[in-house]
Design a protein around this motif. Structure first.
Motif, PDB file in Angstrom:
ATOM      1  N   GLU A  11       0.830  -1.191   0.000  1.00 47.61           N
ATOM      2  CA  GLU A  11       0.000   0.000   0.000  1.00 47.61           C
ATOM      3  C   GLU A  11       0.877   1.259   0.000  1.00 47.61           C
ATOM      4  OE1 GLU A  11      -3.972  -1.719   2.260  1.00 47.61           O
ATOM      5  OE2 GLU A  11      -2.864  -0.028   3.106  1.00 47.61           O
ATOM      6  N   ARG A  12       0.283   2.318  -0.487  1.00 48.92           N
ATOM      7  CA  ARG A  12       0.969   3.602  -0.462  1.00 48.92           C
ATOM      8  C   ARG A  12       1.219   4.027   0.978  1.00 48.92           C
ATOM      9  NH1 ARG A  12      -2.666   7.474  -3.312  1.00 48.92           N
ATOM     10  NH2 ARG A  12      -3.692   7.605  -1.283  1.00 48.92           N
ATOM     11  N   GLU A  13       2.386   4.599   1.224  1.00 50.21           N
ATOM     12  CA  GLU A  13       2.703   5.029   2.582  1.00 50.21           C
ATOM     13  C   GLU A  13       3.257   6.445   2.596  1.00 50.21           C
ATOM     14  OE1 GLU A  13       5.775   2.749   4.485  1.00 50.21           O
ATOM     15  OE2 GLU A  13       7.166   2.956   2.816  1.00 50.21           O
ATOM     16  N   PHE A  14       2.999   7.098   3.686  1.00 45.39           N
ATOM     17  CA  PHE A  14       3.498   8.458   3.920  1.00 45.39           C
ATOM     18  C   PHE A  14       5.004   8.425   4.116  1.00 45.39           C
ATOM     19  CE2 PHE A  14       3.730  12.685   5.572  1.00 45.39           C
ATOM     20  CZ  PHE A  14       4.594  12.624   6.651  1.00 45.39           C
ATOM     21  N   VAL A  15       5.688   9.412   3.552  1.00 42.37           N
ATOM     22  CA  VAL A  15       7.131   9.514   3.711  1.00 42.37           C
ATOM     23  C   VAL A  15       7.513  10.773   4.483  1.00 42.37           C
ATOM     24  CG1 VAL A  15       9.338   9.755   2.511  1.00 42.37           C
ATOM     25  CG2 VAL A  15       7.573   8.212   1.607  1.00 42.37           C
ATOM     26  N   ALA A  16       7.038  11.932   4.032  1.00 44.84           N
ATOM     27  CA  ALA A  16       7.439  13.188   4.665  1.00 44.84           C
ATOM     28  C   ALA A  16       6.432  14.275   4.330  1.00 44.84           C
ATOM     29  CB  ALA A  16       8.829  13.607   4.202  1.00 44.84           C
ATOM     30  N   ALA A  17       6.408  15.309   5.180  1.00 42.98           N
ATOM     31  CA  ALA A  17       5.539  16.456   4.958  1.00 42.98           C
ATOM     32  C   ALA A  17       6.259  17.724   5.378  1.00 42.98           C
ATOM     33  CB  ALA A  17       4.227  16.315   5.731  1.00 42.98           C
ATOM     34  N   ASN A  61       7.285  23.560   9.882  1.00 43.19           N
ATOM     35  CA  ASN A  61       7.045  22.209  10.391  1.00 43.19           C
ATOM     36  C   ASN A  61       7.409  21.168   9.348  1.00 43.19           C
ATOM     37  OD1 ASN A  61       6.003  23.105  12.835  1.00 43.19           O
ATOM     38  ND2 ASN A  61       3.915  23.206  12.049  1.00 43.19           N
ATOM     39  N   THR A  62       8.060  20.105   9.800  1.00 47.58           N
ATOM     40  CA  THR A  62       8.296  18.944   8.956  1.00 47.58           C
ATOM     41  C   THR A  62       7.984  17.688   9.757  1.00 47.58           C
ATOM     42  OG1 THR A  62      10.631  18.825   9.589  1.00 47.58           O
ATOM     43  CG2 THR A  62      10.108  20.056   7.577  1.00 47.58           C
ATOM     44  N   ASP A  63       7.691  16.627   9.062  1.00 49.24           N
ATOM     45  CA  ASP A  63       7.404  15.346   9.712  1.00 49.24           C
ATOM     46  C   ASP A  63       7.851  14.235   8.780  1.00 49.24           C
ATOM     47  OD1 ASP A  63       4.455  13.689  11.130  1.00 49.24           O
ATOM     48  OD2 ASP A  63       6.569  13.627  11.673  1.00 49.24           O
ATOM     49  N   TYR A  64       8.270  13.124   9.366  1.00 46.19           N
ATOM     50  CA  TYR A  64       8.807  12.013   8.602  1.00 46.19           C
ATOM     51  C   TYR A  64       8.265  10.691   9.112  1.00 46.19           C
ATOM     52  CZ  TYR A  64      12.281  15.471   7.162  1.00 46.19           C
ATOM     53  OH  TYR A  64      12.898  16.584   6.659  1.00 46.19           O
ATOM     54  N   ALA A  65       8.183   9.742   8.215  1.00 44.27           N
ATOM     55  CA  ALA A  65       7.928   8.372   8.631  1.00 44.27           C
ATOM     56  C   ALA A  65       9.130   7.867   9.411  1.00 44.27           C
ATOM     57  CB  ALA A  65       7.674   7.497   7.409  1.00 44.27           C
ATOM     58  N   ASP A  66       8.883   7.021  10.390  1.00 44.04           N
ATOM     59  CA  ASP A  66       9.981   6.497  11.195  1.00 44.04           C
ATOM     60  C   ASP A  66      11.042   5.808  10.339  1.00 44.04           C
ATOM     61  OD1 ASP A  66       7.898   5.518  14.046  1.00 44.04           O
ATOM     62  OD2 ASP A  66       8.815   7.438  13.507  1.00 44.04           O
TER      63      ASP A  66
END
Length: 120
Positions: free
Chosen positions: A43-49, A56-61
């Motif tokens: 499935e498609r997964e989130f990587v970064a925003a 603000n930034t956020d990342y997949a573990d």
């Protein structure tokens, strides 16, 4: 907004790539930007925003400490710098944008994907 992802390719494990996401249309700076990926059979997964002002930034573990998301609002472009690549990073990478949400799983706008292949 229209999005165009580029920069994918074939790289050996431990190598680096930088993906770009060029935007056209409505004001790029109004949008939060995300990167997603989808590997074959998964499935498609989130990587970064990244938020509109880059505050603000956020990342997949799975990519923290290896990937860096950034943007240049004057250039209408977002980037995903990928270092220390692993074979499990192999996927089609998509950039996306949303006017109201920082980290949606269903952004309103999507670019076409760019293939990243990491060989062992």
């Amino acid at each position: 907004v229209q999005l165009q992802a580029s920069g994918g390719g074939l790289v050996q494990a431990g190598g680096s790539l930088r993906l770009s996401c060029a935007a056209s249309g409505r004001a790029f700076s109004n949008y939060d930007i995300q990167w997603f990926r989808q590997a074959p059979g998964k499935e498609r997964e989130f990587v970064a925003a990244i938020s509109r002002s880059s505050s603000n930034t956020d990342y997949a573990d799975s990519v923290k400490g290896r990937f860096t998301i950034s943007r240049g609002n004057t250039k209408n472009t977002a980037y995903l710098q990928m270092n220390s690549l692993k074979p499990e990073d192999t996927a089609v990478y998509y950039c996306a944008a949303d006017l109201y949400r920082f980290k949606p799983m269903d952004p309103a706008y999507w670019g076409q994907g760019t293939q990243v292949t990491v060989s062992s």
